[in-house]
Design a protein around this motif. Structure first.
Motif, PDB file in Angstrom:
ATOM      1  N   SER A  36       8.856  22.608   0.951  1.00  0.00           N
ATOM      2  CA  SER A  36       8.670  23.760   1.840  1.00  0.00           C
ATOM      3  C   SER A  36       9.335  25.002   1.268  1.00  0.00           C
ATOM      4  N   ILE A  37      10.469  24.842   0.628  1.00  0.00           N
ATOM      5  CA  ILE A  37      11.115  25.987  -0.037  1.00  0.00           C
ATOM      6  C   ILE A  37      10.207  26.524  -1.128  1.00  0.00           C
ATOM      7  N   LEU A  38       9.608  25.627  -1.890  1.00  0.00           N
ATOM      8  CA  LEU A  38       8.672  26.029  -2.941  1.00  0.00           C
ATOM      9  C   LEU A  38       7.478  26.793  -2.356  1.00  0.00           C
ATOM     10  N   ILE A  39       6.959  26.326  -1.245  1.00  0.00           N
ATOM     11  CA  ILE A  39       5.822  27.006  -0.599  1.00  0.00           C
ATOM     12  C   ILE A  39       6.241  28.379  -0.092  1.00  0.00           C
ATOM     13  N   PHE A  40       7.435  28.479   0.507  1.00  0.00           N
ATOM     14  CA  PHE A  40       7.897  29.776   1.007  1.00  0.00           C
ATOM     15  C   PHE A  40       8.156  30.761  -0.143  1.00  0.00           C
ATOM     16  N   VAL A  41       8.644  30.252  -1.265  1.00  0.00           N
ATOM     17  CA  VAL A  41       8.853  31.116  -2.427  1.00  0.00           C
ATOM     18  C   VAL A  41       7.521  31.672  -2.919  1.00  0.00           C
ATOM     19  N   THR A  42       6.485  30.839  -2.941  1.00  0.00           N
ATOM     20  CA  THR A  42       5.180  31.339  -3.386  1.00  0.00           C
ATOM     21  C   THR A  42       4.540  32.244  -2.347  1.00  0.00           C
ATOM     22  N   TYR A  43       5.030  32.228  -1.108  1.00  0.00           N
ATOM     23  CA  TYR A  43       4.558  33.197  -0.113  1.00  0.00           C
ATOM     24  C   TYR A  43       5.099  34.579  -0.462  1.00  0.00           C
ATOM     25  N   PHE A  44       6.383  34.641  -0.793  1.00  0.00           N
ATOM     26  CA  PHE A  44       7.012  35.927  -1.078  1.00  0.00           C
ATOM     27  C   PHE A  44       6.765  36.393  -2.507  1.00  0.00           C
ATOM     28  N   TYR A  45       6.589  35.457  -3.422  1.00  0.00           N
ATOM     29  CA  TYR A  45       6.334  35.778  -4.826  1.00  0.00           C
ATOM     30  C   TYR A  45       5.099  35.012  -5.265  1.00  0.00           C
ATOM     31  N   ASN A  46       3.988  35.689  -5.396  1.00  0.00           N
ATOM     32  CA  ASN A  46       2.729  35.055  -5.762  1.00  0.00           C
ATOM     33  C   ASN A  46       2.863  34.332  -7.092  1.00  0.00           C
ATOM     34  N   GLU A  47       2.347  33.117  -7.144  1.00  0.00           N
ATOM     35  CA  GLU A  47       2.508  32.293  -8.358  1.00  0.00           C
ATOM     36  C   GLU A  47       1.835  32.922  -9.571  1.00  0.00           C
ATOM     37  N   ASN A  48       0.720  33.611  -9.372  1.00  0.00           N
ATOM     38  CA  ASN A  48       0.058  34.253 -10.510  1.00  0.00           C
ATOM     39  C   ASN A  48       0.898  35.397 -11.066  1.00  0.00           C
ATOM     40  N   MET A  49       1.595  36.097 -10.181  1.00  0.00           N
ATOM     41  CA  MET A  49       2.471  37.181 -10.656  1.00  0.00           C
ATOM     42  C   MET A  49       3.689  36.607 -11.380  1.00  0.00           C
ATOM     43  N   LEU A  50       4.207  35.485 -10.893  1.00  0.00           N
ATOM     44  CA  LEU A  50       5.336  34.840 -11.571  1.00  0.00           C
ATOM     45  C   LEU A  50       4.928  34.368 -12.966  1.00  0.00           C
ATOM     46  N   ILE A  51       3.729  33.805 -13.068  1.00  0.00           N
ATOM     47  CA  ILE A  51       3.227  33.344 -14.367  1.00  0.00           C
ATOM     48  C   ILE A  51       3.011  34.536 -15.297  1.00  0.00           C
ATOM     49  N   ALA A  52       2.472  35.630 -14.758  1.00  0.00           N
ATOM     50  CA  ALA A  52       2.245  36.832 -15.571  1.00  0.00           C
ATOM     51  C   ALA A  52       3.578  37.391 -16.075  1.00  0.00           C
ATOM     52  N   GLN A  53       4.601  37.406 -15.214  1.00  0.00           N
ATOM     53  CA  GLN A  53       5.916  37.878 -15.653  1.00  0.00           C
ATOM     54  C   GLN A  53       6.471  36.989 -16.759  1.00  0.00           C
ATOM     55  N   TRP A  54       6.289  35.696 -16.634  1.00  0.00           N
ATOM     56  CA  TRP A  54       6.747  34.763 -17.669  1.00  0.00           C
ATOM     57  C   TRP A  54       6.081  35.084 -19.006  1.00  0.00           C
ATOM     58  N   HIS A  55       4.770  35.290 -18.979  1.00  0.00           N
ATOM     59  CA  HIS A  55       4.048  35.584 -20.218  1.00  0.00           C
ATOM     60  C   HIS A  55       4.401  36.971 -20.768  1.00  0.00           C
ATOM     61  N   LEU A  56       4.686  37.921 -19.889  1.00  0.00           N
ATOM     62  CA  LEU A  56       5.122  39.239 -20.360  1.00  0.00           C
ATOM     63  C   LEU A  56       6.463  39.136 -21.083  1.00  0.00           C
ATOM     64  N   ARG A  57       7.360  38.319 -20.554  1.00  0.00           N
ATOM     65  CA  ARG A  57       8.658  38.140 -21.218  1.00  0.00           C
ATOM     66  C   ARG A  57       8.506  37.465 -22.575  1.00  0.00           C
ATOM     67  N   LYS A  58       7.502  36.600 -22.682  1.00  0.00           N
ATOM     68  CA  LYS A  58       7.236  35.921 -23.958  1.00  0.00           C
ATOM     69  C   LYS A  58       6.336  36.757 -24.859  1.00  0.00           C
ATOM     70  N   ASP A  59       5.970  37.947 -24.414  1.00  0.00           N
ATOM     71  CA  ASP A  59       5.135  38.897 -25.153  1.00  0.00           C
ATOM     72  C   ASP A  59       3.750  38.322 -25.456  1.00  0.00           C
ATOM     73  N   ASN A  60       3.206  37.599 -24.486  1.00  0.00           N
ATOM     74  CA  ASN A  60       1.877  37.020 -24.604  1.00  0.00           C
ATOM     75  C   ASN A  60       0.956  37.752 -23.626  1.00  0.00           C
ATOM     76  N   MET A  61       0.447  38.901 -24.059  1.00  0.00           N
ATOM     77  CA  MET A  61      -0.338  39.771 -23.182  1.00  0.00           C
ATOM     78  C   MET A  61      -1.652  39.153 -22.697  1.00  0.00           C
ATOM     79  N   PRO A  62      -2.416  38.453 -23.555  1.00  0.00           N
ATOM     80  CA  PRO A  62      -3.677  37.890 -23.054  1.00  0.00           C
ATOM     81  C   PRO A  62      -3.480  36.904 -21.899  1.00  0.00           C
ATOM     82  N   LYS A  63      -2.455  36.057 -21.994  1.00  0.00           N
ATOM     83  CA  LYS A  63      -2.207  35.092 -20.918  1.00  0.00           C
ATOM     84  C   LYS A  63      -1.687  35.786 -19.661  1.00  0.00           C
TER      85      LYS A  63
END
Length: 180
Positions: A36-63
């Motif tokens: 439930s904590i995981l679900i609430f976290v994805t309510y406040f922070y969209n999982e696609n945006m979290l994944i995009a931030q991860w790839h931006l930090r790794k300098d992987n723009m296409p992903k």
């Protein structure tokens, strides 16, 4: 998954966890609390945006672009407080491809609201770079001062100093041109 469905599932998991713990199934109850904590976290922070931030930090723009592309209509899929961050991420991706076209995303992100000061500073620093690219020194200086003011934790202090140094070099080049 729509936001309302996430909240319903999250609260259902919390209710089930409380019931399981009441009947002494502590392990299963703890697992449901974690989920439930995981679900609430994805309510406040969209999982696609979290994944995009991860790839931006790794300098992987296409992903990163692909992850943000999964969000079809950010007004419907994201919370109101995430709209600015979505546009900030789009602006960061666009700034790598076409820096001058990313200006509208940074301005939109600032107008929609960014809640963390370092993100405001990042957007204003990017706008200062775009203004420098357009040779608009007054606007670049204004955005740079606002970025420095917003960067309370000094996370972007080095980048702000570099930008000021570049502006100083630009001034010297212009003075040399005008003296000829």
């Amino acid at each position: 998954m729509p936001n309302l469905v996430r909240l319903i599932i999250g609260f259902a998991f919390v209710g089930a966890a409380v019931a399981l713990m009441f009947f002494s199934f502590w392990g299963w109850g703890s697992l449901l609390i974690f989920l439930s904590i995981l679900i609430f976290v994805t309510y406040f922070y969209n999982e696609n945006m979290l994944i995009a931030q991860w790839h931006l930090r790794k300098d992987n723009m296409p992903k990163a672009e692909k992850a943000l592309g999964k969000i079809k209509s950010y007004e419907k899929e994201l919370n109101r407080m995430q709209h600015g961050y979505y546009n900030l991420l789009i602006g960061l991706i666009e700034s790598r491809k076409a820096p001058m076209k990313s200006e509208k995303y940074f301005k939109l992100a600032l107008s929609l609201g960014l809640h963390m000061d370092h993100n405001v500073a990042l957007a204003k620093l990017s706008l200062a770079g775009i203004a420098m690219g357009k040779r608009n020194k007054r606007e670049a200086t204004m955005y740079l001062a606002e970025a420095k003011k917003a960067d309370k934790n000094k996370l972007l202090a080095d980048q702000i100093k570099q930008m000021k140094d570049q502006m100083g070099m630009l001034d010297k080049q212009q003075q040399v041109r005008y003296s000829r």
